[in-house]
Design an enzyme around this catalytic site. Structure first.
Site, PDB file in Angstrom:
ATOM      1  N   HIS A 100       0.838  -1.198   0.000  1.00 61.39           N
ATOM      2  CA  HIS A 100       0.000   0.000   0.000  1.00 61.39           C
ATOM      3  C   HIS A 100       0.872   1.247   0.000  1.00 61.39           C
ATOM      4  O   HIS A 100       1.949   1.269   0.565  1.00 61.39           O
ATOM      5  CB  HIS A 100      -0.972   0.017   1.186  1.00 61.39           C
ATOM      6  CG  HIS A 100      -0.320  -0.089   2.528  1.00 61.39           C
ATOM      7  ND1 HIS A 100       0.241  -1.244   3.015  1.00 61.39           N
ATOM      8  CD2 HIS A 100      -0.158   0.837   3.505  1.00 61.39           C
ATOM      9  CE1 HIS A 100       0.719  -1.042   4.228  1.00 61.39           C
ATOM     10  NE2 HIS A 100       0.503   0.224   4.545  1.00 61.39           N
ATOM     11  N   HIS A 102       0.984   5.195   0.933  1.00 57.11           N
ATOM     12  CA  HIS A 102       0.387   6.281   1.727  1.00 57.11           C
ATOM     13  C   HIS A 102       0.542   7.594   0.966  1.00 57.11           C
ATOM     14  O   HIS A 102       1.582   7.865   0.380  1.00 57.11           O
ATOM     15  CB  HIS A 102       1.122   6.453   3.059  1.00 57.11           C
ATOM     16  CG  HIS A 102       1.021   5.314   3.989  1.00 57.11           C
ATOM     17  ND1 HIS A 102       0.165   5.307   5.062  1.00 57.11           N
ATOM     18  CD2 HIS A 102       1.687   4.130   4.029  1.00 57.11           C
ATOM     19  CE1 HIS A 102       0.312   4.172   5.728  1.00 57.11           C
ATOM     20  NE2 HIS A 102       1.227   3.447   5.114  1.00 57.11           N
TER      21      HIS A 102
END
Length: 141
Positions: A100, A102
């Protein structure tokens, strides 16, 4: 993966404030934000490390991140800058083991920062940089 919080969000087993979704990527608000406007861009396929994600999907993640970046800058979210942060592996600070990216707004004195070691200001010799460069470059071929 059954225990992955991001897979549960993707499968709608957990709630999320979704800002973008397509066939390959989902982006949603982080529930523990560094600052308001903190968003996660997540591939829908479960891959722990970014190196496991194919180049097209990695490109898609960053394309969506750039779109979100522009949206944050146009919005009324307090932002003097924006960080992209991707922790790749436990030693890098990865806490959820599903790749992921950010995206979070930054502003002066927001309390977030990276901490460098004491010897950070001691620059390596060019020969050392060249050796490391060759090692990585050979692994790219």
């Amino acid at each position: 993966m059954t225990d992955c919080i991001f897979c549960k969000i993707i499968n709608r087993e957990l709630p999320a404030s979704i800002i973008h979704e397509d066939d390959h990527v989902i982006a949603f608000m982080d529930i523990q934000p560094v600052n308001p406007g903190h968003i996660l861009v997540v591939p829908k396929v479960h891959k722990e490390l970014i190196a496991e994600v194919d180049e097209d999907l990695t490109s898609r993640m960053f394309k969506i991140a750039a779109k979100i970046n522009r949206a944050i800058r146009k919005s009324n979210i307090h932002s003097e800058g924006i960080n992209y942060f991707l922790a790749d592996g436990e030693a890098a600070g990865q806490e959820v083991f599903h790749t992921h990216l950010h995206i979070f707004p930054r502003f002066r004195n927001d309390g977030f920062g990276l901490r460098f070691s004491e010897n950070y200001t001691q620059l390596p010799q060019r020969e050392e940089l060249d050796e490391i460069c060759v090692t990585i470059k050979e692994s790219m071929e």
